[in-house]
Motif scaffolding. Structure first.
Motif, PDB file in Angstrom:
ATOM      1  N   LEU A   1       1.035  -1.095  -0.065  1.00  0.00           N
ATOM      2  CA  LEU A   1       0.204  -0.149  -0.264  1.00  0.00           C
ATOM      3  C   LEU A   1       0.798   1.220  -0.099  1.00  0.00           C
ATOM      4  O   LEU A   1       1.500   1.536   0.877  1.00  0.00           O
ATOM      5  CB  LEU A   1      -0.911   0.041   1.251  1.00  0.00           C
ATOM      6  CG  LEU A   1      -1.906   1.248   1.538  1.00  0.00           C
ATOM      7  CD1 LEU A   1      -2.857   1.308   0.318  1.00  0.00           C
ATOM      8  CD2 LEU A   1      -2.559   1.065   2.803  1.00  0.00           C
ATOM      9  N   PHE A   2       0.996   1.937  -1.044  1.00  0.00           N
ATOM     10  CA  PHE A   2       1.853   2.986  -1.059  1.00  0.00           C
ATOM     11  C   PHE A   2       1.008   4.262  -0.760  1.00  0.00           C
ATOM     12  O   PHE A   2       0.002   4.371  -1.398  1.00  0.00           O
ATOM     13  CB  PHE A   2       2.395   3.325  -2.672  1.00  0.00           C
ATOM     14  CG  PHE A   2       3.454   2.109  -3.268  1.00  0.00           C
ATOM     15  CD1 PHE A   2       4.732   2.510  -2.869  1.00  0.00           C
ATOM     16  CD2 PHE A   2       2.898   0.983  -3.980  1.00  0.00           C
ATOM     17  CE1 PHE A   2       5.640   1.253  -3.419  1.00  0.00           C
ATOM     18  CE2 PHE A   2       3.850   0.013  -4.627  1.00  0.00           C
ATOM     19  CZ  PHE A   2       5.365   0.255  -3.967  1.00  0.00           C
ATOM     20  N   VAL A   3       1.937   5.399  -0.044  1.00  0.00           N
ATOM     21  CA  VAL A   3       1.087   6.292   0.343  1.00  0.00           C
ATOM     22  C   VAL A   3       1.826   7.662  -0.147  1.00  0.00           C
ATOM     23  O   VAL A   3       3.189   7.278   0.127  1.00  0.00           O
ATOM     24  CB  VAL A   3       0.703   6.411   1.878  1.00  0.00           C
ATOM     25  CG1 VAL A   3      -0.412   5.312   2.227  1.00  0.00           C
ATOM     26  CG2 VAL A   3       1.837   6.088   2.675  1.00  0.00           C
ATOM     27  N   CYS A   4       1.314   8.536  -0.522  1.00  0.00           N
ATOM     28  CA  CYS A   4       2.111   9.598  -1.383  1.00  0.00           C
ATOM     29  C   CYS A   4       1.319  10.969  -1.140  1.00  0.00           C
ATOM     30  O   CYS A   4       0.119  10.855  -1.298  1.00  0.00           O
ATOM     31  CB  CYS A   4       2.134   9.374  -2.848  1.00  0.00           C
ATOM     32  SG  CYS A   4       3.304  10.457  -3.767  1.00  0.00           S
ATOM     33  N   ASN A   5       2.055  12.078  -1.047  1.00  0.00           N
ATOM     34  CA  ASN A   5       1.497  13.504  -0.945  1.00  0.00           C
ATOM     35  C   ASN A   5       1.073  13.730  -2.489  1.00  0.00           C
ATOM     36  O   ASN A   5       1.390  13.031  -3.470  1.00  0.00           O
ATOM     37  CB  ASN A   5       2.578  14.569  -0.664  1.00  0.00           C
ATOM     38  CG  ASN A   5       3.905  14.708  -1.597  1.00  0.00           C
ATOM     39  OD1 ASN A   5       4.393  13.352  -1.816  1.00  0.00           O
ATOM     40  ND2 ASN A   5       4.169  15.710  -2.133  1.00  0.00           N
ATOM     41  N   HIS A   6       0.238  14.736  -2.714  1.00  0.00           N
ATOM     42  CA  HIS A   6      -0.608  14.915  -4.029  1.00  0.00           C
ATOM     43  C   HIS A   6      -0.397  16.393  -4.214  1.00  0.00           C
ATOM     44  O   HIS A   6      -0.878  17.429  -3.574  1.00  0.00           O
ATOM     45  CB  HIS A   6      -1.920  14.533  -3.816  1.00  0.00           C
ATOM     46  CG  HIS A   6      -2.790  14.276  -5.091  1.00  0.00           C
ATOM     47  ND1 HIS A   6      -2.200  14.366  -6.137  1.00  0.00           N
ATOM     48  CD2 HIS A   6      -3.946  13.886  -5.071  1.00  0.00           C
ATOM     49  CE1 HIS A   6      -2.855  13.862  -7.062  1.00  0.00           C
ATOM     50  NE2 HIS A   6      -3.925  13.959  -6.727  1.00  0.00           N
ATOM     51  N   LEU A   7       0.092  16.649  -5.385  1.00  0.00           N
ATOM     52  CA  LEU A   7       0.362  18.189  -5.775  1.00  0.00           C
ATOM     53  C   LEU A   7      -0.244  18.506  -7.316  1.00  0.00           C
ATOM     54  O   LEU A   7      -0.267  19.728  -7.591  1.00  0.00           O
ATOM     55  CB  LEU A   7       1.918  18.444  -5.885  1.00  0.00           C
ATOM     56  CG  LEU A   7       2.602  18.187  -4.659  1.00  0.00           C
ATOM     57  CD1 LEU A   7       4.190  18.407  -4.795  1.00  0.00           C
ATOM     58  CD2 LEU A   7       2.475  19.246  -3.725  1.00  0.00           C
ATOM     59  N   SER A   8      -0.390  17.323  -7.969  1.00  0.00           N
ATOM     60  CA  SER A   8      -0.836  17.741  -9.335  1.00  0.00           C
ATOM     61  C   SER A   8      -1.485  16.489 -10.075  1.00  0.00           C
ATOM     62  O   SER A   8      -1.469  15.256  -9.501  1.00  0.00           O
ATOM     63  CB  SER A   8       0.409  17.816 -10.338  1.00  0.00           C
ATOM     64  OG  SER A   8       0.250  18.119 -11.701  1.00  0.00           O
ATOM     65  N   ASN A   9      -2.263  17.103 -11.123  1.00  0.00           N
ATOM     66  CA  ASN A   9      -2.768  15.851 -11.860  1.00  0.00           C
ATOM     67  C   ASN A   9      -2.082  15.045 -12.720  1.00  0.00           C
ATOM     68  O   ASN A   9      -2.363  13.914 -13.001  1.00  0.00           O
ATOM     69  CB  ASN A   9      -3.980  16.433 -12.527  1.00  0.00           C
ATOM     70  CG  ASN A   9      -5.305  16.702 -12.352  1.00  0.00           C
ATOM     71  OD1 ASN A   9      -5.674  15.766 -11.347  1.00  0.00           O
ATOM     72  ND2 ASN A   9      -6.035  17.617 -12.526  1.00  0.00           N
ATOM     73  N   SER A  10      -0.764  15.364 -12.570  1.00  0.00           N
ATOM     74  CA  SER A  10       0.385  14.720 -13.389  1.00  0.00           C
ATOM     75  C   SER A  10       1.047  13.683 -12.340  1.00  0.00           C
ATOM     76  O   SER A  10       1.881  12.749 -12.891  1.00  0.00           O
ATOM     77  CB  SER A  10       1.421  15.667 -14.087  1.00  0.00           C
ATOM     78  OG  SER A  10       2.274  16.266 -12.690  1.00  0.00           O
ATOM     79  N   ASP A  11       0.736  13.751 -10.944  1.00  0.00           N
ATOM     80  CA  ASP A  11       1.463  12.705 -10.021  1.00  0.00           C
ATOM     81  C   ASP A  11       1.139  11.178 -10.554  1.00  0.00           C
ATOM     82  O   ASP A  11       2.162  10.674 -10.540  1.00  0.00           O
ATOM     83  CB  ASP A  11       0.838  12.881  -8.656  1.00  0.00           C
ATOM     84  CG  ASP A  11       1.308  14.386  -8.214  1.00  0.00           C
ATOM     85  OD1 ASP A  11       2.067  14.937  -8.618  1.00  0.00           O
ATOM     86  OD2 ASP A  11       0.680  14.694  -7.031  1.00  0.00           O
ATOM     87  N   ALA A  12      -0.079  10.802 -10.920  1.00  0.00           N
ATOM     88  CA  ALA A  12      -0.172   9.522 -11.193  1.00  0.00           C
ATOM     89  C   ALA A  12       0.443   8.961 -12.289  1.00  0.00           C
ATOM     90  O   ALA A  12       0.895   7.878 -12.687  1.00  0.00           O
ATOM     91  CB  ALA A  12      -1.655   9.108 -11.256  1.00  0.00           C
TER      92      ALA A  12
END
Length: 240
Positions: free
Chosen positions: A52-63
């Protein structure tokens, strides 16, 4: 940059073709505009799957960036269902495996799908903040990720991403107005973290808040200080 009109045209084509076309188009833009730097990949070598990866979120390009960096993990992303209402982000979602979730609700159907995927051995990536940060700094996380980890016992690996806020900046006019820019994007992968145990005198909501904060602080440690926001520990402080 692909025009909004072309996005709408592609969106009306057969689903199989849309998936193929979107992969080609968006992979081209990531390759053209993103200078991706990856750190910590070795931390995944000895981690038992599923993760289960957890990540901060800055942009629609993240994924898009994370899907490229972690291609070998065959990730399933958890994304807000509202992304399907915008032609451009719907195009992006068509090239990644996603489970749609209704933000700020107890979306039992989505949570059930996430749990089933993890129990089936598939890797999941979640953005615990639930939405992109408009300040490029970390926001308070939601508690849903804690429930999912508790029910699946999945290994949790923190991931930090930064620079993506410059790659595909948030537009106040709407997602359809967002466009790619040249940017250096860094993905920093942390070590598998050990989830804290519940104290005997601790209420359920207190424990869930503590664990979600713990996960986010582990992400914050992988970020430059200016990105840490509400999870910016002072030098010498320790969170457990």
């Amino acid at each position: 940059m692909i025009s909004p009109f072309m996005v709408k045209v592609i969106g009306h084509l057969p689903k199989n073709f849309v998936g193929y076309a979107s992969k080609k188009i968006l992979a081209y833009y990531i390759k053209k505009y993103a200078n991706i730097n990856v750190m910590g990949m070795k931390n995944l070598e000895d981690v038992q799957r599923p993760i289960l990866f957890v990540c901060n979120h800055l942009s629609n390009s993240d994924a898009l960036v994370l899907g490229k960096v972690l291609k070998a993990e065959n990730l399933i992303f958890v994304a807000g269902v509202k992304l399907n209402s915008d032609p451009l982000t719907k195009l992006g979602m068509s090239m990644t495996k996603t489970i749609g979730i209704k933000p700020n609700t107890a979306d039992k159907e989505a949570i059930s799908k996430i749990i089933k995927a993890l129990k089936a051995g598939k890797n999941i990536l979640m953005f615990p903040e639930g939405t992109r940060s408009r300040t490029s700094t970390m926001n308070k996380a939601k508690r849903g990720v804690v429930l999912i980890q508790k029910l699946t016992k999945a290994r949790v690996v923190p991931v930090a991403i930064y620079g993506s806020e410059k790659l595909l900046p948030i537009s106040n006019k709407g997602m359809s107005y967002e466009s790619f820019h040249y940017a250096k994007v860094t993905v920093n992968i942390g070590e598998n973290i050990q989830i804290p145990k519940k104290n005997n005198d601790e209420e359920k909501h207190e424990y869930e808040n503590r664990v979600s904060d713990f996960m986010m602080y582990e992400i914050a440690k992988l970020l430059p200080e200016k990105y840490r926001g509400v999870y910016n520990l002072k030098q010498g402080d320790k969170f457990e």
